[in-house]
Design a protein around this motif. Structure first.
Motif, PDB file in Angstrom:
ATOM      1  N   UNK A 154       0.797  -1.227   0.000  1.00 52.94           N
ATOM      2  CA  UNK A 154       0.000   0.000   0.000  1.00 52.94           C
ATOM      3  C   UNK A 154       0.832   1.282   0.000  1.00 52.94           C
ATOM      4  N   UNK A 155       2.115   1.153   0.236  1.00 56.26           N
ATOM      5  CA  UNK A 155       2.955   2.352   0.312  1.00 56.26           C
ATOM      6  C   UNK A 155       3.761   2.522  -0.972  1.00 56.26           C
ATOM      7  N   UNK A 156       3.064   2.415  -2.096  1.00 53.46           N
ATOM      8  CA  UNK A 156       3.713   2.481  -3.411  1.00 53.46           C
ATOM      9  C   UNK A 156       4.462   3.785  -3.638  1.00 53.46           C
ATOM     10  N   UNK A 157       3.992   4.858  -3.040  1.00 54.68           N
ATOM     11  CA  UNK A 157       4.592   6.169  -3.276  1.00 54.68           C
ATOM     12  C   UNK A 157       6.012   6.282  -2.725  1.00 54.68           C
ATOM     13  N   UNK A 158       6.449   5.351  -1.890  1.00 53.63           N
ATOM     14  CA  UNK A 158       7.820   5.389  -1.379  1.00 53.63           C
ATOM     15  C   UNK A 158       8.590   4.120  -1.716  1.00 53.63           C
ATOM     16  N   UNK A 159       7.969   3.192  -2.423  1.00 51.72           N
ATOM     17  CA  UNK A 159       8.613   1.916  -2.746  1.00 51.72           C
ATOM     18  C   UNK A 159       9.873   2.096  -3.585  1.00 51.72           C
ATOM     19  N   UNK A 160       9.957   3.175  -4.354  1.00 54.55           N
ATOM     20  CA  UNK A 160      11.160   3.399  -5.150  1.00 54.55           C
ATOM     21  C   UNK A 160      12.375   3.695  -4.267  1.00 54.55           C
TER      22      UNK A 160
END
Length: 73
Positions: A3-9
């Motif tokens: 759910x935390x795709x916005x920081x997965x990078x």
């Protein structure tokens, strides 16, 4: 981090994020399960991303907080 795709990078796993923030894995795992990072951690996340040579802004974190996954309260 489902759910935390916005920081997965920056942090591919909750373990990586927990380590960089000096928090227990269970804390970060619960954020992922809820699909939300408490706002009081925003500045620490921004600083930790910078230490990894990445940029995350308050605006990005705020937008991600508004766009929570369906079914997450």
């Amino acid at each position: 981090m489902k759910h935390l795709r916005h920081i997965k990078h920056v942090w591919p796993t909750p373990v990586d994020l927990a380590r960089d923030l000096g928090l227990p894995y269970t804390t970060v795992h619960s954020w992922d399960a809820r699909g939300r990072i408490p706002a009081d951690h925003d500045l620490k996340i921004i600083a930790a991303a910078k230490a990894r040579g990445e940029v995350i802004t308050l605006e990005q974190l705020a937008h991600a907080r508004q766009a929570r996954p369906a079914g997450v309260a």
